[in-house]
Design a protein around this motif. Structure first.
Motif, short mmCIF file in Angstrom:
data_model
loop_
_atom_site.label_atom_id
_atom_site.label_comp_id
_atom_site.label_asym_id
_atom_site.label_seq_id
_atom_site.Cartn_x
_atom_site.Cartn_y
_atom_site.Cartn_z
N ARG A 20 0.82 -1.21 0.00
CA ARG A 20 0.00 0.00 0.00
C ARG A 20 0.86 1.26 0.00
N VAL A 51 -3.18 -4.23 -2.90
CA VAL A 51 -2.23 -3.57 -2.00
C VAL A 51 -2.62 -3.64 -0.53
N GLU A 52 -3.87 -3.87 -0.24
CA GLU A 52 -4.32 -3.91 1.15
C GLU A 52 -3.92 -5.22 1.81
N ARG A 53 -3.33 -5.14 3.00
CA ARG A 53 -2.97 -6.30 3.80
C ARG A 53 -1.94 -7.19 3.09
N THR A 54 -1.19 -6.63 2.16
CA THR A 54 -0.21 -7.39 1.40
C THR A 54 1.15 -6.75 1.54
N TYR A 55 2.14 -7.57 1.83
CA TYR A 55 3.50 -7.11 2.09
C TYR A 55 4.47 -7.89 1.21
N ARG A 84 0.44 -12.09 3.36
CA ARG A 84 -0.89 -11.46 3.46
C ARG A 84 -1.39 -11.63 4.88
N ASP A 89 -5.10 -6.80 10.02
CA ASP A 89 -3.66 -6.59 9.80
C ASP A 89 -2.86 -6.99 11.04
N ALA A 140 1.20 2.96 7.77
CA ALA A 140 0.44 3.29 6.57
C ALA A 140 1.14 4.45 5.89
#
Length: 162
Positions: A20, A51-55, A84, A89, A140
């Motif tokens: 994100r 992009v959300e909750r993804t690294y 994920r 999160d 964030a």
């Protein structure tokens, strides 16, 4: 007499990029081949997972020590890929990693054992990622464009030194 606890038999390290935090998906024209390949993998991760909750985990390694030695009985893996998390999160729900055995001092690792260890790497990374989340929530992206973090300093994948 004080007895020190034994060192960890599994050592996991990684750099984590919250997807994100990526503002642009273009790859700089002057990027090296290594940077281009990593940027392409990040783009693919964004396309597959969002992009959300993804690294994106990069510059990563997992070392297993099977003997009381830093030299003998060691298998070293490198990995890269996606972690994920749950909706809050707070907990790792999935890891999708490319894992490679890069060195070993065990006198040879049979293919079946190597495949089993690769699965253990994925499991160990999920556990370590939970510890990473528990230690402090990944930040964030800043709503103020003038505040630059390392992940957004140059505005996109090129800014991640990928």
């Amino acid at each position: 007499m004080t007895i020190e606890p034994p060192p960890s038999v599994v050592d996991v390290e990684f750099d984590c990029v919250p997807l994100r935090s990526i503002k642009r998906l273009d790859i700089p024209l002057d990027a090296s081949d290594v940077q281009r390949r990593r940027a392409a993998r990040m783009q693919a991760a964004i396309g597959s997972y969002g992009v959300e909750r993804t690294y994106f985990l990069q510059n990563a390694r997992c070392v297993f020590r099977f003997a009381n030695s830093d030299v003998e009985g060691v298998c070293r893996f490198e990995f890269e890929g996606v972690a994920r998390t749950d909706a809050g999160d707070r907990k790792c729900e999935e890891v999708n990693l490319d894992v490679t055995l890069v060195s070993e001092t065990c006198g040879g690792v049979p293919v079946a054992v190597q495949q089993w260890l690769i699965e253990r790497v994925r499991h160990a990374v999920a556990i370590e990622f939970d510890r990473f989340l528990a230690a402090g929530q990944p930040a964030a992206p800043s709503p103020d464009a003038s505040e630059k973090t390392p992940a957004t300093a140059l505005g996109g994948l090129g800014g991640l030194d990928v």
